[in-house]
Design an enzyme around this catalytic site. Structure first.
Site, PDB file in Angstrom:
ATOM      1  N   CYS A  75      -0.599   6.511   4.264  1.00 54.65           N
ATOM      2  CA  CYS A  75       0.520   6.672   3.328  1.00 54.65           C
ATOM      3  C   CYS A  75       0.745   8.159   3.040  1.00 54.65           C
ATOM      4  CB  CYS A  75       0.220   5.908   2.037  1.00 54.65           C
ATOM      5  SG  CYS A  75       1.562   6.045   0.837  1.00 54.65           S
ATOM      6  N   CYS A  79      -1.376   9.751  -4.429  1.00 55.85           N
ATOM      7  CA  CYS A  79      -2.006   9.089  -5.586  1.00 55.85           C
ATOM      8  C   CYS A  79      -3.525   9.386  -5.566  1.00 55.85           C
ATOM      9  CB  CYS A  79      -1.744   7.587  -5.552  1.00 55.85           C
ATOM     10  SG  CYS A  79       0.011   7.196  -5.344  1.00 55.85           S
ATOM     11  N   CYS A  82      -6.246   6.767  -4.543  1.00 54.52           N
ATOM     12  CA  CYS A  82      -5.988   5.809  -3.466  1.00 54.52           C
ATOM     13  C   CYS A  82      -6.581   6.197  -2.113  1.00 54.52           C
ATOM     14  CB  CYS A  82      -4.480   5.614  -3.317  1.00 54.52           C
ATOM     15  SG  CYS A  82      -4.095   4.404  -2.040  1.00 54.52           S
ATOM     16  N   CYS A 119       0.293 -12.257  -2.585  1.00 53.18           N
ATOM     17  CA  CYS A 119       0.886 -10.916  -2.691  1.00 53.18           C
ATOM     18  C   CYS A 119       0.653 -10.143  -1.399  1.00 53.18           C
ATOM     19  CB  CYS A 119       0.236 -10.142  -3.831  1.00 53.18           C
ATOM     20  SG  CYS A 119       0.214 -11.042  -5.363  1.00 53.18           S
ATOM     21  N   CYS A 150       4.846 -12.468  -3.724  1.00 45.96           N
ATOM     22  CA  CYS A 150       4.871 -11.172  -4.397  1.00 45.96           C
ATOM     23  C   CYS A 150       4.733 -10.109  -3.317  1.00 45.96           C
ATOM     24  CB  CYS A 150       3.702 -11.093  -5.390  1.00 45.96           C
ATOM     25  SG  CYS A 150       3.549  -9.478  -6.175  1.00 45.96           S
ATOM     26  N   CYS A 210       5.922  -7.321 -11.753  1.00 44.45           N
ATOM     27  CA  CYS A 210       4.474  -7.204 -11.901  1.00 44.45           C
ATOM     28  C   CYS A 210       4.214  -5.704 -12.016  1.00 44.45           C
ATOM     29  CB  CYS A 210       3.781  -7.793 -10.673  1.00 44.45           C
ATOM     30  SG  CYS A 210       2.003  -7.531 -10.671  1.00 44.45           S
ATOM     31  N   ARG A 282      -3.329  -9.371 -16.055  1.00 47.93           N
ATOM     32  CA  ARG A 282      -4.189  -9.612 -14.888  1.00 47.93           C
ATOM     33  C   ARG A 282      -5.361  -8.656 -14.827  1.00 47.93           C
ATOM     34  NH1 ARG A 282      -1.061  -9.653  -9.859  1.00 47.93           N
ATOM     35  NH2 ARG A 282      -0.642 -11.782 -10.465  1.00 47.93           N
TER      36      ARG A 282
HETATM   37  S1  SF4 Z   1      -1.147   3.889  -4.159  1.00 45.87           S
HETATM   38 FE1  SF4 Z   1      -1.823   4.518  -2.100  1.00 45.87          FE
HETATM   39  S2  SF4 Z   1      -0.589   3.297  -0.710  1.00 45.87           S
HETATM   40 FE2  SF4 Z   1       0.435   3.220  -2.706  1.00 45.87          FE
HETATM   41  S3  SF4 Z   1       1.891   4.898  -2.692  1.00 45.87           S
HETATM   42 FE3  SF4 Z   1       0.010   5.749  -3.592  1.00 45.87          FE
HETATM   43  S4  SF4 Z   1      -1.104   6.613  -1.831  1.00 45.87           S
HETATM   44 FE4  SF4 Z   1       0.476   5.247  -0.987  1.00 45.87          FE
END
Ligand code: SF4
Length: 335
Positions: A75, A79, A82, A119, A150, A210, A282
């Site tokens: 990705c 984040c 992540c 999901c 979902c 959600c 949740r």
């Molecule tokens: S949480 Fe992870 S997968 Fe989702 S947008 Fe952020 S970096 Fe990308």
């Protein structure tokens, strides 16, 4: 309106203060009101959350969802929690979009294991049209099995929520993650407003929302309350509110953070229940590391939905059998 006066331990200055707590939920939650909930003696907070829970839900019923990562890793976002962000060096292996048949086999197994909602999560900043089309097919087929559907696919552009609605999507997951004031410490590649815009597109199509956040990312209690205020003050609060406990993954910037006190997590669940009486709250990521006693307290505090299955996107989740045993011990039945 009836009011009660309750002694509450001090905030920053640690002085004992008195806060008037309204016995009816205010129409619009102020962050201070929610901080005052966090500051309640634990038993008082639990009693209040449990009372509200019983007024609105079957107290022993827990909704069960299964989450499948249909496209993993690589990705472009940053984040900080992540392991799927391409820029962090983690053990997560990149995997292209799964084939329809594999997804349907996983959905069938989820249903057999008692899940009512399936999901599908894809690690995208935002789906391209060519990515969306196979996902629409997955949604149609999963829905045809009699499961609620979902999806969590990142930010949606104009027209994409309409296509998801037409395919039969019941819920779209898009988390706010944290309070607006802390957001810049967690993510820099998209803004809080971007997230709110996606949620608005979803709402315009009358798809259930959600939306929740992650606790234990170094945010303050006031910021935890700030996240809940954002969620509770939405014109229509999310139908489903996942409260995740940060799962620290080596290679991500948030690895090595101080662990959150488990009672603070339970308090967050209780405050979510009180501020969003009609939402499913949740218990999400982080259950793997949580003692079953703490999970039981979360149910008592008003959590009434879990993810079931061995993997939650890319991190471990208690196996279905372990969950079944815990449900039996607590007399909980799946909704
Ligand atoms: S949480 Fe992870 S997968 Fe989702 S947008 Fe952020 S970096 Fe990308």
């Amino acid at each position: 309106m009836q009011e009660s006066v309750i002694d509450i331990r001090g905030l920053d200055n640690a002085e004992r203060i008195k806060v008037q707590l309204r016995t009816e939920a205010p129409k619009r939650w102020q962050v201070d009101d929610i901080v005052a909930l966090f500051e309640l003696p634990f038993a008082d907070l639990m009693h209040r959350a449990q009372s509200i829970h019983r007024e609105n839900f079957d107290p022993n019923g827990v909704q069960v969802s299964t989450l499948l990562s249909i496209k993993t890793g690589g990705c472009s976002e940053d984040c900080g929690y992540c392991p799927q962000a391409a820029r962090y060096h983690t053990d997560v292996e990149k995997q292209d979009l799964m084939q329809l048949e594999e997804v349907l086999a996983a959905a069938r197994a989820a249903k057999e294991n008692g899940a009512s909602r399936f999901c599908m999560g894809a690690a995208w900043r935002s789906p391209k049209q060519r990515d969306l089309e196979p996902v629409l097919k997955m949604i149609q087929e999963v829905k045809a099995m009699g499961l609620e559907t979902c999806a969590t696919l990142g930010m949606l552009k104009d027209g994409q929520a309409e296509q998801l609605k037409e395919a039969g999507l019941d819920y779209y997951n898009h988390n706010l993650d944290t309070a607006p004031e802390y957001y810049g410490d967690v993510i820099t590649t998209r803004t809080y407003q971007d997230r709110l815009d996606t949620l608005e597109r979803v709402r315009e199509q009358d798809i259930n929302v959600c939306c929740g956040g992650i606790i234990g990312m170094g945010e303050s209690r006031v910021q935890r309350a700030g996240l809940l205020a954002q969620l509770a003050n939405m014109e229509r609060p999310p139908e489903s509110v996942p409260i995740n406990l940060l799962t620290q993954v080596e290679g991500t910037p948030m690895y090595g953070m101080d662990e959150l006190d488990p009672f603070e997590f339970v308090r967050t669940i209780a405050a979510a229940r009180i501020t969003m009486p009609q939402s499913f709250v949740r218990l999400s990521a982080g259950r793997q590391s949580m003692h079953e006693g703490i999970q039981a307290l979360c149910f008592l505090a008003g959590a009434n939905s879990i993810f079931y299955g061995e993997k939650l996107l890319t991190t471990d989740n208690p196996e279905a059998e372990t969950d079944r045993k815990l449900f039996d011990k607590l007399g909980i039945h799946p909704l």
